[in-house]
Design an enzyme around this catalytic site. Structure first.
Site, mmCIF file in Angstrom:
data_model
loop_
_atom_site.group_PDB
_atom_site.id
_atom_site.type_symbol
_atom_site.label_atom_id
_atom_site.label_comp_id
_atom_site.label_asym_id
_atom_site.label_seq_id
_atom_site.Cartn_x
_atom_site.Cartn_y
_atom_site.Cartn_z
ATOM 1 N N ASN A 208 67.368 34.926 11.234
ATOM 2 C CA ASN A 208 66.155 35.512 10.676
ATOM 3 C C ASN A 208 66.376 35.771 9.190
ATOM 4 O O ASN A 208 67.436 35.431 8.654
ATOM 5 C CB ASN A 208 65.779 36.794 11.431
ATOM 6 C CG ASN A 208 66.896 37.811 11.392
ATOM 7 O OD1 ASN A 208 67.381 38.180 10.337
ATOM 8 N ND2 ASN A 208 67.321 38.267 12.564
ATOM 9 N N ASP A 276 66.740 37.994 19.283
ATOM 10 C CA ASP A 276 66.376 38.311 20.670
ATOM 11 C C ASP A 276 66.844 37.240 21.642
ATOM 12 O O ASP A 276 67.114 37.547 22.806
ATOM 13 C CB ASP A 276 64.853 38.461 20.788
ATOM 14 C CG ASP A 276 64.342 39.677 20.022
ATOM 15 O OD1 ASP A 276 65.016 40.723 20.064
ATOM 16 O OD2 ASP A 276 63.289 39.568 19.372
ATOM 17 N N LYS A 286 77.443 17.976 17.225
ATOM 18 C CA LYS A 286 76.176 17.962 16.511
ATOM 19 C C LYS A 286 75.154 17.136 17.278
ATOM 20 O O LYS A 286 75.423 16.003 17.696
ATOM 21 C CB LYS A 286 76.378 17.383 15.110
ATOM 22 C CG LYS A 286 75.092 17.332 14.289
ATOM 23 C CD LYS A 286 75.329 16.725 12.915
ATOM 24 C CE LYS A 286 74.010 16.618 12.156
ATOM 25 N NZ LYS A 286 74.195 16.001 10.825
ATOM 26 N N PRO A 303 71.856 40.218 24.607
ATOM 27 C CA PRO A 303 71.981 41.616 25.007
ATOM 28 C C PRO A 303 71.223 42.522 24.047
ATOM 29 O O PRO A 303 71.145 42.247 22.845
ATOM 30 C CB PRO A 303 73.492 41.867 24.941
ATOM 31 C CG PRO A 303 74.029 40.812 24.029
ATOM 32 C CD PRO A 303 73.154 39.615 24.245
ATOM 33 N N ILE A 305 71.418 45.557 22.170
ATOM 34 C CA ILE A 305 72.491 46.460 21.738
ATOM 35 C C ILE A 305 71.993 47.896 21.633
ATOM 36 O O ILE A 305 72.641 48.837 22.109
ATOM 37 C CB ILE A 305 73.069 45.980 20.396
ATOM 38 C CG1 ILE A 305 73.683 44.580 20.559
ATOM 39 C CG2 ILE A 305 74.111 46.964 19.875
ATOM 40 C CD1 ILE A 305 74.127 43.943 19.256
ATOM 41 N N LYS A 337 58.707 51.301 21.011
ATOM 42 C CA LYS A 337 60.087 50.815 21.029
ATOM 43 C C LYS A 337 61.065 51.969 21.192
ATOM 44 O O LYS A 337 62.052 51.859 21.926
ATOM 45 C CB LYS A 337 60.383 50.045 19.732
ATOM 46 C CG LYS A 337 61.811 49.512 19.650
ATOM 47 C CD LYS A 337 62.036 48.677 18.390
ATOM 48 C CE LYS A 337 63.462 48.140 18.335
ATOM 49 N NZ LYS A 337 63.692 47.266 17.155
ATOM 50 N N LYS A 341 63.585 51.851 24.279
ATOM 51 C CA LYS A 341 65.022 51.698 24.045
ATOM 52 C C LYS A 341 65.805 52.952 24.432
ATOM 53 O O LYS A 341 66.986 52.865 24.773
ATOM 54 C CB LYS A 341 65.289 51.384 22.574
ATOM 55 C CG LYS A 341 64.556 50.162 22.045
ATOM 56 C CD LYS A 341 65.139 48.866 22.564
ATOM 57 C CE LYS A 341 64.491 47.675 21.861
ATOM 58 N NZ LYS A 341 65.024 46.389 22.317
#
Length: 398
Positions: A208, A276, A286, A303, A305, A337, A341
């Protein structure tokens, strides 16, 4: 910060011992006095004469030295300093510390001291990664021992990886932090930062746009308040701050393992933009273009975290802070969230393209706690970090 401070420097055996000479000079430039202890193995790499000449003091070497015991016994020597620094800290020295062994002057000093201890590990990458060393490091961290490094890079043996001793100025910064009297002195705080890279094949990965700038600023701000910061970072665009313990990782699974190894901690600040998903079966070769069409990539969930740490029954940090980078309905999504979480706080921000926040130098966040939401004005990322660090200090003081 170091003017008038007394440092007991134990120089272990290893090629990195030459850096201890530069470390002595840098500490003296800042007004600190250095009392050197040289192990038998350390004396194979640097001479007692060179260490003594730079430190301006005698070098202590032998446990059973009648003159030295009469003048200043090893018990007093171990307790007369403001900080004990071991650089380089070899696998052998750390093993002795973890097991409480005391069969030479250095290990006896380390066992007899009630002074804070800072280790700068240096060893071959395979020694650092060995399960025995990892167990010893975990035990020493649990005992309250602070670490600086090791860094990743090429080694004298020709291998590459974590195990290089931190540079002298990095160690000086860690010493400065260890001796600071800020509101977070004595607190251990875990910070994750940067992106994660999830491999598709040896040359491609999923990532990202996180630069790691905000996480790096937060780690630096917490360290400036006296915290011992364990900084678990993905491949960020910015270098890690000085004076923190750096653990470099690549993937989300690597990051989770590093986070679990860094616990227990007084607080955890999870700034990293963790991917994600990952490719379920990354290719070890490759992937090539084919006339048969595009390759089919199957994904697996990484996972979580933040959720994993928030729901720990043992070893959960007293304060768990998550981050929510959203592009729409920021407050609504971030509030949900936090509940989903199970963390204590969420720092939410709008990273839609128009804001320029992702990868930029400024941020505008909303701090969401169990008491509600608090909007902060747009400011530099260093200012956000400083404000959050002081809020964390206040929370941990309650």
């Amino acid at each position: 910060m170091l003017a008038g401070k007394r440092i007991l420097l134990i120089v272990g055996g290893g090629i990195a011992a030459y850096k201890s000479l530069e470390l002595i000079r840098r500490l003296q430039e800042r007004g600190a006095s250095v009392t050197p202890v040289l192990t038998a193995a350390g004396a194979e790499f640097v001479t007692p004469l060179s260490v003594s000449a730079l430190a301006g003091q005698k070098v202590y070497r032998e446990l059973f030295d009648l003159t030295e015991e009469a003048e200043m016994g090893h018990i007093q020597l171990s307790r007369s300093a403001d900080l004990v620094v071991v650089a380089p800290a070899t696998a052998d020295l750390m093993a002795k510390m973890a097991q409480g062994l005391a069969n030479d002057l250095a290990s006896t000093l380390l066992l007899a001291t009630d002074t804070p201890v800072l280790l700068a590990p240096a060893m071959n990458v395979r020694m650092w990664d060995h399960p025995a060393t990892r167990r010893n490091v975990a035990q020493l961290r649990a005992d309250g021992v602070a670490f600086v490094g090791p860094n990743e890079g090429g080694m004298a043996c020709g291998e590459f990886g974590p195990g290089r001793m931190a540079e002298p100025l990095e160690i000086v910064a860690a010493i400065d932090t260890a001796l600071s009297d800020g509101p977070l002195t004595g607190k251990r705080i875990l910070v994750t930062s940067g992106p994660t890279h999830e491999p598709i094949d040896p040359v491609r990965y999923i990532a990202n746009r996180s630069s790691g700038a905000q996480g790096t600023a937060i780690a630096a701000a917490l360290a400036a308040l006296g915290a011992h910061v364990v900084f678990v970072t993905g491949p960020a665009d910015v270098p890690p701050p000085a004076g923190v313990e750096v653990v470099a990782v690549e993937s989300a699974r690597d990051m989770l393992a590093a986070v679990e190894a860094a616990l227990p901690a007084d607080a955890g600040v999870f700034v990293a933009a963790v991917a994600d998903w990952r490719v379920a079966s990354a290719s070890d070769q490759k992937l090539k273009k084919s006339r048969d069409g595009l390759p089919v990539l199957e994904f697996a969930e990484n996972p979580d975290i933040l959720k994993t740490v928030s729901h720990l029954t043992e070893g959960r940090p007293g304060l768990v802070v998550g981050f929510a980078a959203e592009t729409d309905n920021v407050l609504e999504h971030a509030t949900a969230k936090r509940l989903r979480k199970g963390c204590d706080w969420i720092v939410a921000n709008d990273v839609s393209h128009a804001t320029g926040i992702m990868g930029g130098s400024e941020n505008a966040v909303t701090l969401i706690t169990g008491d509600g939401a608090e909007d902060w004005p747009r400011m530099g990322k260093a200012e956000v970090a400083d404000r959050l660090a002081h809020r964390i200090a206040a929370a941990l003081a309650d």
